[in-house]
Design a protein around this motif. Structure first.
Motif, short mmCIF file in Angstrom:
data_model
loop_
_atom_site.label_atom_id
_atom_site.label_comp_id
_atom_site.label_asym_id
_atom_site.label_seq_id
_atom_site.Cartn_x
_atom_site.Cartn_y
_atom_site.Cartn_z
N ALA A 187 -26.09 -6.77 35.46
CA ALA A 187 -24.98 -7.08 34.56
C ALA A 187 -24.63 -5.92 33.63
O ALA A 187 -24.33 -6.12 32.47
N TYR A 188 -24.74 -4.73 34.15
CA TYR A 188 -24.33 -3.55 33.37
C TYR A 188 -24.08 -2.43 34.35
O TYR A 188 -24.62 -2.41 35.45
N GLN A 189 -23.20 -1.53 33.91
CA GLN A 189 -22.99 -0.34 34.74
C GLN A 189 -23.39 0.88 33.92
O GLN A 189 -24.50 1.36 34.02
N CYS A 190 -22.51 1.34 33.02
CA CYS A 190 -22.91 2.46 32.17
C CYS A 190 -23.86 2.01 31.08
O CYS A 190 -24.62 2.79 30.53
N GLY A 191 -23.78 0.72 30.73
CA GLY A 191 -24.70 0.17 29.74
C GLY A 191 -24.23 0.27 28.30
O GLY A 191 -24.93 -0.19 27.39
N PHE A 192 -23.07 0.83 28.09
CA PHE A 192 -22.66 1.04 26.70
C PHE A 192 -22.39 -0.27 25.96
O PHE A 192 -22.68 -0.39 24.78
N CYS A 193 -21.85 -1.24 26.66
CA CYS A 193 -21.55 -2.52 26.01
C CYS A 193 -22.76 -3.45 26.00
O CYS A 193 -22.73 -4.51 25.39
N THR A 194 -23.82 -3.06 26.74
CA THR A 194 -24.89 -4.00 27.05
C THR A 194 -25.61 -4.54 25.81
O THR A 194 -25.87 -5.74 25.71
N ILE B 130 -16.11 -5.84 24.61
CA ILE B 130 -15.35 -5.20 25.68
C ILE B 130 -16.27 -4.38 26.56
O ILE B 130 -17.08 -3.60 26.07
N CYS B 131 -16.16 -4.59 27.88
CA CYS B 131 -16.92 -3.80 28.84
C CYS B 131 -15.95 -2.84 29.52
O CYS B 131 -15.11 -3.28 30.31
N ARG B 132 -16.07 -1.58 29.19
CA ARG B 132 -15.13 -0.59 29.73
C ARG B 132 -15.30 -0.44 31.24
O ARG B 132 -14.41 -0.04 31.95
N CYS B 133 -16.51 -0.75 31.74
CA CYS B 133 -16.74 -0.69 33.18
C CYS B 133 -16.25 -1.98 33.85
O CYS B 133 -16.34 -2.12 35.06
N THR B 134 -15.79 -2.93 33.08
CA THR B 134 -15.21 -4.19 33.53
C THR B 134 -16.15 -5.04 34.39
O THR B 134 -15.71 -5.73 35.30
#
Ligand SMILES: Cc1cc2nc3c(=O)[nH]c(=O)nc-3n(C[C@H](O)[C@H](O)[C@H](O)COP(=O)(O)OP(=O)(O)OC[C@H]3O[C@@H](n4cnc5c(N)ncnc54)[C@H](O)[C@@H]3O)c2cc1C
Ligand code: FES
Ligand code: FES
Lengths: 160, 293
Positions: free
Chosen positions: A98-105, A135-139
């Motif tokens: 449930a994360y890609q870049c992890g910035f919103c995590t 907001i998740c920039r990686c959507t």
């Protein structure tokens, strides 16, 4: 400008430190207490990457003066694991990718934790409402919602 | 960069009013800071003194009495209003308004007094509260005054609050029988500020046949929330039909005084005023006609 005494409990640890009144909570957490798990995204109050729990409710740490948190208890993403064991939400995020870049995590994990604390079995709609501001920039919203849903359905209960 | 300031935290209303008096002309009040800190970060507001009223407990309350109506303290958070059972029971429009106002995080810390005092014409509470005929209580260190919320806003981000004054409370009268109040904002991103919003309150005559009273309030359609009084007049004393609904929508759109900005042109806003007014008048009419909840 004169610094003022800030007394704050972060992740169950009590701190006393002197800060300039203009310091934001996110700055004190990251720069003074070196808890860099809390992310600063937009720094304008619009992305919720900086979400922490303050006395149990979610707030944006970039939109609160540190002095306003005097005498409160704050939980950051570093405080979710207990005794080195990841929380159910954290494990579910791992399992569901449930994360890609992890910035919103960090912010997502905190919002999800607050939701589960308040309503242990939220509906999908309630999950969406709870993370609406994050907001998740990686959507990667679908996997995030699936991860929270799994916890809501009790899939991580037995391991607690 | 936020500029330095002297910070004082007030614990009581008296303390706050004394601080305001002491620092007259060079202070700013901070409550939840959800709007103020954005302006301070941009350097648009740089007060020498910042007076924090967020932890004044006597300003955070929701009181409902069947005879007096509803009273909400200025430092009450949006979330407290959203989750209040008496608000849900007696003023349900406030709950749906709050659910669509910003994110959970903003609602958990932002306050109703801060929202009104900020004076943003796109704010949600303004139009809804005016439709509900709300009054605000204001004080300085010497006196207290109450004014209809309708007279509170002056211009973009400007209110009647004078130096030394604190917003204390919002008061809502008892809702008359056979009344319905509804609200909707139009936006592209859910829970964002409305590009245009419309609140409508309709009270029916006893027999439920014609309209006794109507309030139509437009948000983000002028420099302040405004009532479309000519459109209201078209409806009062009448029965609603499709022809009348068209006229009311067109009239409200004429009464609006919108500006063009990055969100929408003036023409588009007028179109939205018409569409939303029609939608809300129809909805309020249908709800007010139903037997008491
Ligand atoms: C990302 C985001 C999205 C938002 N979306 C919406 C939305 O959809 N709809 C909406 O309506 N709002 C929205 N807002 C605005 C926000 O909800 C309100 O403006 C906020 O609740 C203000 O409350 P506060 O306590 O944080 O005020 P503050 O920021 O502390 O203060 C705002 C202003 O009011 C003054 N003030 C505060 N309290 C008092 C008082 N008691 N007496 C006198 N003056 C006072 C301050 O001096 C300041 O000028 C949004 C904000 C953000 C950051
Ligand atoms: S960094 Fe706080 S909301 Fe974006
Ligand atoms: S995982 Fe990259 S912003 Fe959400």
């Amino acid at each position: 400008m004169e610094k003022q005494l800030l007394r704050i409990t972060v992740n169950n640890e009590y701190h006393e430190l002197y800060v300039k009144p203009k310091r934001l909570l996110v700055e004190v957490l990251r720069d003074e207490l070196e808890l860099t798990g809390t992310k600063r995204g937009c720094n304008t109050g619009a992305c919720c990457a900086c979400t922490v729990l303050l006395n149990g409710v979610t707030v944006k740490s970039c939109s609160i003066l540190a002095m306003q948190a005097d005498g409160t208890e704050v939980t950051t993403v570093e405080g979710l694991a207990e005794g080195g064991k990841l929380s159910p939400i954290q494990r579910s995020f791992l399992d569901h990718g449930a994360y890609q870049c992890g910035f919103c995590t960090s912010g997502m994990l905190i919002s999800a934790t607050a939701l589960i604390n308040e309503k242990p079995s939220p509906t999908k709609k309630q999950i969406k409402e709870a993370i609406h501001g994050n907001i998740c920039r990686c959507t990667g919203y679908n996997s995030i919602i699936r991860a929270i849903k799994a916890v809501a359905e009790g899939k991580y209960k037995e391991e607690e | 960069m936020i500029r330095d300031f002297v910070y004082s935290k007030a614990k009581t209303v008296k303390e706050a009013l004394d601080l305001l008096e002491e620092h007259k002309e060079n202070y700013k009040i901070i409550c939840g800071g959800q709007s103020l800190l954005i302006l301070m970060r941009q350097g648009l507001v740089a007060p020498a003194n910042l007076i924090d009223i967020k932890s004044i407990e006597e300003l955070s309350y929701i009181n409902f009495k069947p005879k007096d109506g509803l009273k909400i303290g200025a430092a009450t958070t949006h979330s407290d209003i959203e989750k209040s059972s008496s608000v849900k029971k007696h003023y349900p429009v406030l709950v749906s308004m709050e659910k669509n106002l910003a994110s959970v995080q903003t609602r958990n810390w932002g306050t109703i007094g801060g929202n009104l005092a900020h004076g943003d014409p796109a704010g949600d509470p303004g139009p809804v509260f005016i439709a509900l005929n709300a009054t605000v209580k204001i004080a300085n260190s010497e006196r207290e005054r109450s004014i209809p919320l309708e007279e509170f806003f002056i211009d973009y981000f400007e209110t009647v609050l004078e130096d030394g004054e604190l917003l204390l409370e919002v008061q809502f009268p008892v809702v008359p029988p056979r009344t319905a109040t509804v609200y909707e904002k139009f936006n592209i991103i859910k829970n964002d500020q409305g590009i245009v919003s419309v609140a409508v309150s309709i009270t029916m005559e006893k027999k439920g046949s014609s309209c006794k009273d109507a309030r139509i309030v437009l948000g983000a359609a002028a420099s302040i929330p405004i009532r479309a009084k000519k459109a209201e007049k078209l409806l009062i004393g009448q029965k609603l039909n499709n022809g009348l609904l068209e006229k009311i929508g067109k009239r409200a759109s004429k009464e609006a005084d919108p500006v063009a900005d990055i969100h929408a042109s003036e023409e588009y806003r007028r179109h939205l005023v018409e569409a939303l007014t029609k939608r809300m008048v129809r909805k309020a009419w249908d709800q007010a006609r139903k037997p008491a909840r």
